[in-house]
Motif scaffolding. Structure first.
Motif, PDB file in Angstrom:
ATOM      1  N   ILE A 171      23.388   2.159  70.511  1.00 37.13           N
ATOM      2  CA  ILE A 171      23.599   1.655  69.153  1.00 37.13           C
ATOM      3  C   ILE A 171      24.188   2.759  68.298  1.00 37.13           C
ATOM      4  CG2 ILE A 171      22.431   0.874  67.054  1.00 37.13           C
ATOM      5  CD1 ILE A 171      20.462  -0.593  68.787  1.00 37.13           C
ATOM      6  N   LYS A 172      25.251   2.418  67.542  1.00 37.04           N
ATOM      7  CA  LYS A 172      25.795   3.327  66.530  1.00 37.04           C
ATOM      8  C   LYS A 172      25.498   2.707  65.185  1.00 37.04           C
ATOM      9  CE  LYS A 172      29.331   5.620  69.165  1.00 37.04           C
ATOM     10  NZ  LYS A 172      30.641   6.213  69.182  1.00 37.04           N
ATOM     11  N   GLY A 173      24.645   3.347  64.422  1.00 32.90           N
ATOM     12  CA  GLY A 173      24.235   2.822  63.127  1.00 32.90           C
ATOM     13  C   GLY A 173      22.747   3.040  62.935  1.00 32.90           C
ATOM     14  N   ASN A 174      22.304   2.876  61.701  1.00 28.99           N
ATOM     15  CA  ASN A 174      20.898   3.092  61.369  1.00 28.99           C
ATOM     16  C   ASN A 174      20.061   1.876  61.750  1.00 28.99           C
ATOM     17  OD1 ASN A 174      21.722   5.522  60.288  1.00 28.99           O
ATOM     18  ND2 ASN A 174      21.815   4.747  58.204  1.00 28.99           N
ATOM     19  N   ILE A 175      18.809   2.133  62.115  1.00 30.98           N
ATOM     20  CA  ILE A 175      17.874   1.069  62.446  1.00 30.98           C
ATOM     21  C   ILE A 175      16.709   1.147  61.461  1.00 30.98           C
ATOM     22  CG2 ILE A 175      16.251   0.179  64.156  1.00 30.98           C
ATOM     23  CD1 ILE A 175      18.034   1.391  66.311  1.00 30.98           C
TER      24      ILE A 175
ATOM     25  N   ILE B  15      16.536   6.268  62.305  1.00 29.49           N
ATOM     26  CA  ILE B  15      15.577   5.225  62.667  1.00 29.49           C
ATOM     27  C   ILE B  15      14.398   5.289  61.712  1.00 29.49           C
ATOM     28  CG2 ILE B  15      13.978   4.407  64.428  1.00 29.49           C
ATOM     29  CD1 ILE B  15      15.865   5.637  66.519  1.00 29.49           C
ATOM     30  N   SER B  16      14.058   4.159  61.141  1.00 27.97           N
ATOM     31  CA  SER B  16      12.894   4.044  60.280  1.00 27.97           C
ATOM     32  C   SER B  16      12.089   2.844  60.758  1.00 27.97           C
ATOM     33  CB  SER B  16      13.328   3.854  58.821  1.00 27.97           C
ATOM     34  OG  SER B  16      12.204   3.654  58.005  1.00 27.97           O
TER      35      SER B  16
ATOM     36  N   GLY C 258      20.006  11.554  65.088  1.00 28.47           N
ATOM     37  CA  GLY C 258      19.761  11.120  63.720  1.00 28.47           C
ATOM     38  C   GLY C 258      18.305  11.361  63.375  1.00 28.47           C
ATOM     39  N   GLY C 259      17.965  11.091  62.150  1.00 33.12           N
ATOM     40  CA  GLY C 259      16.606  11.305  61.682  1.00 33.12           C
ATOM     41  C   GLY C 259      15.675  10.190  62.128  1.00 33.12           C
ATOM     42  N   VAL C 260      14.402  10.538  62.291  1.00 36.21           N
ATOM     43  CA  VAL C 260      13.374   9.570  62.667  1.00 36.21           C
ATOM     44  C   VAL C 260      12.281   9.608  61.596  1.00 36.21           C
ATOM     45  CG1 VAL C 260      11.553   9.021  64.333  1.00 36.21           C
ATOM     46  CG2 VAL C 260      13.795   9.800  65.140  1.00 36.21           C
ATOM     47  N   THR C 261      11.951   8.427  61.064  1.00 30.84           N
ATOM     48  CA  THR C 261      10.844   8.298  60.127  1.00 30.84           C
ATOM     49  C   THR C 261       9.948   7.170  60.623  1.00 30.84           C
ATOM     50  OG1 THR C 261      12.269   8.981  58.293  1.00 30.84           O
ATOM     51  CG2 THR C 261      10.198   7.912  57.717  1.00 30.84           C
ATOM     52  N   ALA C 262       8.667   7.493  60.863  1.00 29.30           N
ATOM     53  CA  ALA C 262       7.740   6.495  61.389  1.00 29.30           C
ATOM     54  C   ALA C 262       6.315   6.866  60.999  1.00 29.30           C
ATOM     55  CB  ALA C 262       7.852   6.401  62.902  1.00 29.30           C
TER      56      ALA C 262
END
Length: 119
Positions: A15-19, A35-36, A50-54
């Protein structure tokens, strides 16, 4: 109400793009983007650029980007390149992390204005 949902991105998915998801995610493929989500489980073959927030994250693959998580588990197969912000942290022996660690303060202290007047 039904329980929380669970989404899986298989090893053949890129996947190219934010989730952004209110669901729990299991990622075995590649994600180029931030990814959030509520809970993230990353497989050993997965790569996230990319960044990961969870709220909770269990990382076993490669992450190139910053990670912000309440409860973070970094497994021995993980390779992290980026800064890590956490409330609770577990790192298995053998994991590789290139970046800074910083404990998040869940409730920032407020400056107390004024005070008592001794006058």
């Amino acid at each position: 109400m039904a329980g929380s949902t669970f989404s899986v991105l298989g090893s053949d998915v890129a996947i190219k793009g934010n989730i952004s998801a209110k669901a729990d995610l299991h990622i075995d493929g590649r994600v180029d983007g931030d990814i959030s989500c509520t809970s993230l489980v990353q497989g050993e073959t997965s790569e996230i650029v990319g960044g990961v927030t969870a709220e909770t994250a269990r990382l076993a693959g490669r992450v190139r980007g910053s990670i912000t998580a309440g409860q973070l588990v970094i497994l021995k197969s993980a390779h992290i390149e980026g800064d890590v912000f956490y409330d609770a942290l577990t790192i298995e022996q053998g994991a590789t992390v290139e970046g800074k660690f910083a404990h998040r303060d869940p409730e920032p202290k407020l400056a107390i204005a004024g005070g008592t007047d001794a006058g």
